[in-house]
Every structure is written in structure tokens, then in C-alpha cells.
Enzyme design. Structure first.
Site: not given
Length: 315
Positions: A178, A203, A280, A283, A306, A315
Site C-alpha cells: 500500500r 493495515k 493502488h 497494487r 488482507h 482481484y
């Protein structure tokens, strides 16, 4: 003050009348302090304050100045207000994700008020939240387009910052990290010999180690030893990527650099990319190209950091 959801919030001192006993302001300050003590991220704390500011402004415009005056019916009116709100600049509604964030902050605030005995009951306990959408990326850079964007960087410009920018974009694409994770990298987080990057407190406050490709390592090494020393403004605090003023790069600066690079690459379908979404794109491209080349989705999930595989499945 206006309570419209799309406005830019003022400082915390304006979120409620400080003269109102038992008013919103004092409780909001306590709530923000509690979130900090519970180790919520700075980003989350900031967003909760902003979103609650919208709600408190809306309440005060209706002469509701204290949390104990808020009823379930009033909260339903606020939910309808958020749903029907239209932005002043283009007349569009708030996205369901934005509506969800506005309301989840209110629900969390009243849950905290009740659990800390500031209220006898929680009027927001049954506040319904809109379902968020699992949106697919509108456009994904293909391999050739990634190369076109990266090659649009002028690595021969005299300041040497083109080499820094090339190193940053190579790292974004190679690791899928990120924006905030890249700007927080320290020199000792990158092992150029082993080809790994240690991402601290990504995150969800989770560390992870991800692989990084040889090409990205080569550009980082070139930047690290030939360009970075020229931008040290004094004591070296260890941030890997420095801004031109010598301090650590921040997310907004990185987004601006990537956005301008995409514009120079003259890819028509990406020209309207918002700066905040520019990083992004790399990413998404990293994850998509790995999946297309046979990588297991669980591996991609771990790479991207994630918590839920359903997020990776987008994705």
C-alpha cells in the site's frame, strides 16, 4: 456550521459547544483519547473524528446538543439524511461505502458512551447500516502499460529524483504494498541481498514480510547509494524514501508523483485517475498479474496483507 456530510471538517474544538454540560464535545475528546489508548491507527482515529463531526454538526443544527438527547428516531432521520444527501459540486450521492463509514462511526460512538456509563441505554444499537459494495477495479494496468508508466519517468533529470521515483514505482509493482506502507519503509526494512521487505504495522496493525524482485532491488540500491545521500538534511532518521526537502516522503506526495507519471505515460483510460487511487493501480496490477500467472490466491492474500480472502477475490 453546516452539517452536510461532504464538507471539510474544522478542528476538534468546533465539534460541539464546549459550554454545554454533558455535551458532545467533551465526550468526543474522551472517545478520541480512548481510541488512541486502544491502539487504533492514526488514520482510523482521524476518520472517526471527521465522521462524528458531521453528525454532531447536524444534531446541533436541530438544537440537539447532548448525546442523552439523541433518540433512535433521530438516528433514523440522520441515516435518511446521509442517504439523500447530494454533493454540491456535481449532484452525486455519497457512495454506500461513505454512507457506511458515516454511520458506523456514530454507532461506535454510542456503543462507547453506553459501555462507559455515560448513557443508560444505546439508541444506536439497532441502527441499520447500508450494505457495502464489492467493487471491481474499473481499469487494471496490463503488463505493457505498467512498463509504459514506469518508463515514463525521466531517470536522467539533474536532481536524481527520477531514480528515486523509479525505485518507488518498481517497489509498488513488485510487492503490491500500500501507499502508506511504502512511505513508512526504513532502510533496514529492505534486505536487498535476500530480496525481502519487512512491512511494519500494515493495515490492521500487522507486520508481514514480502518478497521483492531483483529489478526493484537494483533500482532501490542505485537510489540508496547514489541519490539519497544528496537529500539528507541533517541527522539521518532512517526513512528509505526522502522528499526533495530531505524529510520522509508522505502519502500525498507519493500519490502526486505516481499520478503525474501516469499522465506522462499518456494512457487515455487512466487519465481521470484520482491521485489517491494512483498508487493502488500498481497494487491491483501486481495481484492481477500474479493471479494470471498461476499464483495461489492464498499466497496473494498473504502478500497483500488482507485479513479476509474475500477481499483478495475482488482481484
Amino acid at each position: 456550521m453546516s452539517g452536510r456530510p461532504g464538507k471539510t471538517p474544522g478542528p476538534l474544538r468546533y465539534a460541539g459547544d464546549p459550554e454545554t454540560r454533558g455535551g458532545f464535545r467533551g465526550y468526543l475528546i474522551e472517545f478520541i483519547d480512548w481510541m488512541g489508548a486502544m491502539h487504533y491507527s492514526v488514520h482510523t482515529v482521524k476518520n472517526r473524528r471527521i465522521e462524528l463531526g458531521y453528525f454532531i454538526d447536524w444534531c446541533e443544527e436541530r438544537s440537539i446538543t447532548r448525546p442523552d438527547e439523541v433518540t433512535r428516531a433521530l438516528l433514523e432521520r440522520y441515516r435518511q439524511h446521509v442517504f439523500h444527501y447530494r454533493r454540491k459540486d456535481n449532484g452525486t450521492p455519497l457512495s454506500f461505502q461513505t454512507q457506511h463509514k458515516r454511520l458506523i462511526s456514530v454507532r461506535m460512538f454510542f456503543k462507547w458512551l453506553t459501555r462507559h456509563y455515560h448513557l443508560l441505554f444505546n439508541p444506536a444499537s439497532e441502527l441499520e447500516l447500508p450494505r457495502t459494495e464489492q467493487r471491481l477495479p474499473r481499469h487494471v494496468l496490463n503488463v505493457a502499460e505498467v512498463g509504459q508508466v514506469i518508463n515514463a519517468i525521466d531517470i536522467d533529470e539533474p536532481t536524481g529524483l527520477g531514480i528515486r521515483d523509479r525505485a518507488m514505482l518498481e517497489a509498488l509493482y513488485s510487492t503490491g504494498m500500500r501507499r502508506g506502507e511504502l512511505v513508512q519503509l526504513r532502510i533496514d526494512d529492505v534486505d536487498l541481498r535476500e530480496g525481502t521487505v519487512f512491512i511494519r504495522l500494515g493495515k490492521g496493525k500487522k507486520d508481514r514480510v514480502v518478497p521483492i524482485g531483483e529489478r526493484a532491488c537494483a533500482w532501490i540500491e542505485k537510489y540508496l547509494y547514489t541519490i539519497r545521500p544528496n537529500y539528507l538534511g541533517g541527522e539521518d532518521h532512517g526513512a528509505l524514501f526522502l522528499a526533495k526537502h530531505g524529510g520522509p516522503m508522505d502519502g500525498k506526495q507519493l500519490s502526486g508523483i505516481v499520478k503525474k507519471t501516469i499522465e506522462r505515460a499518456a494512457l487515455d483510460r487512466f487519465q481521470d485517475t484520482h491521485p489517491n487511487a494512483a498508487c493502488h493501480l500498481f497494487r491491483h496490477a501486481c495481484a492481477t498479474h500474479m493471479l494470471e500467472n498461476g499464483a495461489d490466491i492464498r499466497y496473494i492474500q498473504a502478500l497483500l496483507g488482507h485479513a479476509d480472502h474475500s477481499t483478495t477475490e475482488v482481484y
